[in-house]
Design an enzyme around this catalytic site. Structure first.
Site, PDB file in Angstrom:
ATOM      1  N   LYS A 234      36.371  -7.491  17.508  1.00  0.00           N
ATOM      2  CA  LYS A 234      35.448  -6.461  17.021  1.00  0.00           C
ATOM      3  C   LYS A 234      36.230  -5.355  16.302  1.00  0.00           C
ATOM      4  O   LYS A 234      37.366  -5.036  16.665  1.00  0.00           O
ATOM      5  CB  LYS A 234      34.678  -5.899  18.220  1.00  0.00           C
ATOM      6  CG  LYS A 234      33.516  -4.995  17.894  1.00  0.00           C
ATOM      7  CD  LYS A 234      32.808  -4.611  19.188  1.00  0.00           C
ATOM      8  CE  LYS A 234      31.673  -3.647  18.978  1.00  0.00           C
ATOM      9  NZ  LYS A 234      30.989  -3.319  20.252  1.00  0.00           N
TER      10      LYS A 234
ATOM     11  N   SER B  66      26.187  -3.826  19.976  1.00  0.00           N
ATOM     12  CA  SER B  66      26.996  -3.441  18.831  1.00  0.00           C
ATOM     13  C   SER B  66      28.024  -4.503  18.423  1.00  0.00           C
ATOM     14  O   SER B  66      28.594  -4.419  17.333  1.00  0.00           O
ATOM     15  CB  SER B  66      27.728  -2.116  19.126  1.00  0.00           C
ATOM     16  OG  SER B  66      28.611  -2.241  20.212  1.00  0.00           O
ATOM     17  N   SER B  67      28.272  -5.499  19.292  1.00  0.00           N
ATOM     18  CA  SER B  67      29.230  -6.566  18.936  1.00  0.00           C
ATOM     19  C   SER B  67      28.525  -7.647  18.127  1.00  0.00           C
ATOM     20  O   SER B  67      28.687  -8.850  18.364  1.00  0.00           O
ATOM     21  CB  SER B  67      29.862  -7.158  20.207  1.00  0.00           C
ATOM     22  OG  SER B  67      30.415  -6.162  21.019  1.00  0.00           O
TER      23      SER B  67
ATOM     24  N   ILE C 136      28.736  -1.082  26.112  1.00  0.00           N
ATOM     25  CA  ILE C 136      28.424   0.146  26.842  1.00  0.00           C
ATOM     26  C   ILE C 136      26.927   0.245  27.159  1.00  0.00           C
ATOM     27  O   ILE C 136      26.491   1.176  27.820  1.00  0.00           O
ATOM     28  CB  ILE C 136      28.891   1.403  26.080  1.00  0.00           C
ATOM     29  CG1 ILE C 136      28.892   2.617  27.004  1.00  0.00           C
ATOM     30  CG2 ILE C 136      28.054   1.643  24.832  1.00  0.00           C
ATOM     31  CD1 ILE C 136      29.479   3.872  26.417  1.00  0.00           C
ATOM     32  N   GLY C 137      26.139  -0.695  26.689  1.00  0.00           N
ATOM     33  CA  GLY C 137      24.713  -0.663  27.004  1.00  0.00           C
ATOM     34  C   GLY C 137      24.070  -2.020  26.822  1.00  0.00           C
ATOM     35  O   GLY C 137      22.847  -2.161  26.828  1.00  0.00           O
ATOM     36  N   GLY C 138      24.950  -3.039  26.642  1.00  0.00           N
ATOM     37  CA  GLY C 138      24.463  -4.382  26.352  1.00  0.00           C
ATOM     38  C   GLY C 138      25.082  -4.911  25.076  1.00  0.00           C
ATOM     39  O   GLY C 138      24.653  -5.926  24.526  1.00  0.00           O
ATOM     40  N   SER C 139      26.132  -4.254  24.604  1.00  0.00           N
ATOM     41  CA  SER C 139      26.690  -4.530  23.272  1.00  0.00           C
ATOM     42  C   SER C 139      27.373  -5.882  23.145  1.00  0.00           C
ATOM     43  O   SER C 139      27.623  -6.346  22.034  1.00  0.00           O
ATOM     44  CB  SER C 139      27.677  -3.426  22.875  1.00  0.00           C
ATOM     45  OG  SER C 139      27.016  -2.203  22.750  1.00  0.00           O
TER      46      SER C 139
END
Length: 616
Positions: free
Chosen positions: A180, A255-256, A276-279
């Site tokens: 990433k 985000s990934s 950090i939240g499901g990324s």
């Protein structure tokens, strides 16, 4: 009076001068103005005219400054895009040269191998690292043209081929790995999708990149992410929108998301993301692959960049993304080695426990279809029901489970935790450049003054209580004592949840993960839908995602009757976001207690195997 006015004009001029750009023509003009102000003797009428003239000059200066700032932003973006384009072109030329000199390389066969099979053939010598790298590089270039998932090809990987033989005993010897864009790689930017981070190349590799190389892996490409990371789409003003490998009219998630798209499209076998939240888990769900978020602290975070560094309420983790669970486990085994423990002594020296991963004992499994905050889409709920049935048939015990106080912890612990400063840090990072359309609706209310957030929250409370609570939470915590109270409340909630977990006497938890993949421009409008994933960042529980099915026509028909838990605007938007998903992947989420990462992966493997067997 004239002396005082001249002094005033000179002070205004001095302020203007400090703000002007360093253009010679502009500076000469300003020097002429300065001489004029010093020498002039004026009456009241002249003073008024000069006051107006000074205001005009000040306005012009501000305008010039904005134009120059805009040009600098455009230049930065252009340089970043040029670097990407150059790396893609040079990689394409390198692939063509290799294919011409190695016409017998069977790239199609190499791309069909699982990670376990590939590592075995590399160790035996029946495949060479060169054949493997160039095969995946060629495939990556093709996938990127369709999905726009890569920010840069790491041409250093071609040089690494010359020395990779010294790490032949490594668990990932010769394996190409994608990473990433926020993971530091020497001499490359970690943009995080924001303009302010461009032209600041990393001075050294992150710890994870160093460990991957030590284990013989070859990092060969960096992948796209959303602007500022705190979003589960995958678009930014520098590199644009990444699309879904199963349907280009859908997002890859984030985000990934670059990792999810590249692996889902077949361009990479193994990647490293952050969560950090499901990324990691959301793009794994959207793109039909597997992803694992370890316990925070299990893997080193040194050299991993974030936009809101220092935030401690909700933990971030790095983790692997791959086509199957065995690949995730092999990657964790490779990373959890003495080399990482030596490079980063803050990581507990806990090697991967293969015995737990390969265990065959029956499990007592908690399960839930609905967290009471975000009603799952029909395919999300069906995925959990079908896996529950398979697990019961295999001899496992399934018991109902319900997470605690979701309506309270989302605004009070999660939103106030991530945005404890009222989003000040995030907004500062976004200055100096355009805000991406995927992020714009999310950050728009962040900039409201505190009194306005509170007023809107108060007015909405009787009609939309969930929206009201979340807008009120955007103000942050307000003071250091309040931040400490918030941290204490997070600790209390973790202990309360563990006690609840143990009262249910469960080993692991089966629950939904957001899906199917969204239509474009919805992620920023419904941030609350991450409730199924971000909860386990708050709790610091390891969690992973396994693809188990695809969306059916029946799922789409049932979606027409979707109402939601609150029947508010966010429920309506979620229904619109997932519409038109027939044929897209459906996944489930597997969760365990902190530091039981191997048990979580074992549970994921069990789900994966049972689903495969059921399809035969």
């Amino acid at each position: 009076m004239h002396t005082h006015f001249n002094t005033y004009l000179l002070s205004c001029y001095s302020e203007v001068r400090t703000r002007i750009c360093s253009n010679r023509t502009n500076m000469q003009a300003l020097q002429n103005i300065e001489q004029f102000i010093k020498g002039v003797k004026m009456d009241n009428w002249t003073a008024a005219l000069l006051t107006g003239a000074t205001c005009v000059v000040g306005s012009v200066v501000v305008l010039v400054k904005k134009i120059n700032s805009h040009r600098e932003t455009e230049d930065k973006i252009k340089r970043a895009r040029n670097r990407r384009e150059e790396s893609l072109q040079r990689a394409e030329q390198a692939v063509l040269r290799y294919k011409e000199s190695h016409p017998t390389t069977d790239s199609a066969f190499i791309l069909t191998l699982s990670l376990s099979e590939l590592t075995q053939q590399l160790k035996e010598g029946s495949l060479s690292p060169e054949d493997v790298l160039y095969s995946y590089m060629e495939k990556t270039l093709a996938v990127n043209k369709k999905l726009n998932c890569c920010t840069e090809v790491l041409l250093e990987s071609l040089d690494q081929l010359k020395t990779v033989g010294s790490n032949k005993d490594g668990l990932l010897y010769g394996v190409p790995v994608s990473i990433k864009d926020n993971i530091a790689f020497k001499n490359h930017d970690c943009s995080c999708g924001v303009i302010i981070n461009l032209d600041q190349p990393a001075e050294k590799d992150s710890v994870l990149v160093q460990v991957l190389k030590k284990q013989g892996a070859i990092p060969f490409v960096r992948t796209n992410l959303p602007q500022a990371l705190l979003n589960y789409d995958c678009s930014n003003p520098i590199y644009g929108q990444t699309v879904n490998p199963h349907n280009p009219q859908k997002t890859s998630g984030g985000s990934s998301g670059g990792e999810g798209a590249l692996i889902g499209g077949g361009g990479s076998l193994l990647g490293i993301g952050t969560d950090i939240g499901g990324s990691i888990r959301i793009p794994a769900s959207f793109c039909g692959i597997c992803g694992f978020k370890p316990t925070a602290g299990r893997l080193s975070l040194q050299g991993l960049h974030s936009v809101c560094r220092g935030q401690k309420s909700v933990s971030s983790s790095a983790g692997p993304m791959a086509r199957d669970v065995d690949s995730l486990a092999l990657c964790m085994q490779a990373l959890l080695c003495d080399h990482m423990f030596s490079l980063d002594p803050t990581v507990p020296p806990l090697p991967f426990n293969m015995e737990i991963y390969r265990s065959s004992r029956p499990l007592r499994i908690g399960y839930l279809e609905n967290d009471g905050y975000t009603q799952p889409s029909p395919s999300m709920a069906r995925g959990v029901r079908e896996v529950k049935a398979l697990l019961e048939q295999a001899g496992h015990t399934l018991v109902p489970y319900c997470p605690l106080k979701m309506d309270q912890i989302i605004p009070e612990l999660l939103i106030k935790g991530v945005l404890a400063d009222g989003a000040t840090t995030l907004l500062q990072k976004l200055k100096g450049g355009p805000v991406d359309p995927c992020l714009e609706p999310q950050v728009f209310p962040y900039g409201f003054p505190k009194w306005l957030k509170k007023t809107i929250s108060f007015l909405l409370k009787p009609v939309f209580p969930r929206v009201s609570a979340n807008i009120g939470a955007l103000s942050g915590v307000g003071s250091v004592p309040e931040l400490w109270k918030q941290h204490a409340a997070v600790e209390d909630y973790i202990h309360e949840t563990i006690a609840h977990w143990r009262s249910c006497k469960i080993d692991v938890l089966l629950c939904p993960v957001i899906g199917p993949a969204y239509n474009f421009l919805y992620c920023g409008k419904i941030a609350t839908a991450v409730s199924y994933t971000i909860l386990y960042n708050l709790l610091n529980f390891p969690a992973g995602v396994v693809t188990v099915s695809t969306v059916t026509a029946k799922d789409e028909e049932e979606l027409k009757h979707y109402k939601g838990c609150y029947q508010d605007m966010w429920d309506k938007l979620f229904k619109e976001a997932v519409a038109g998903g027939e044929g897209l992947p459906v996944a489930v989420q597997c969760v365990a207690l902190p530091w039981q990462d191997e048990l979580c992966l074992h549970f994921m493997k069990e789900v994966e195997q049972l689903v495969k067997q059921s399809k035969k």
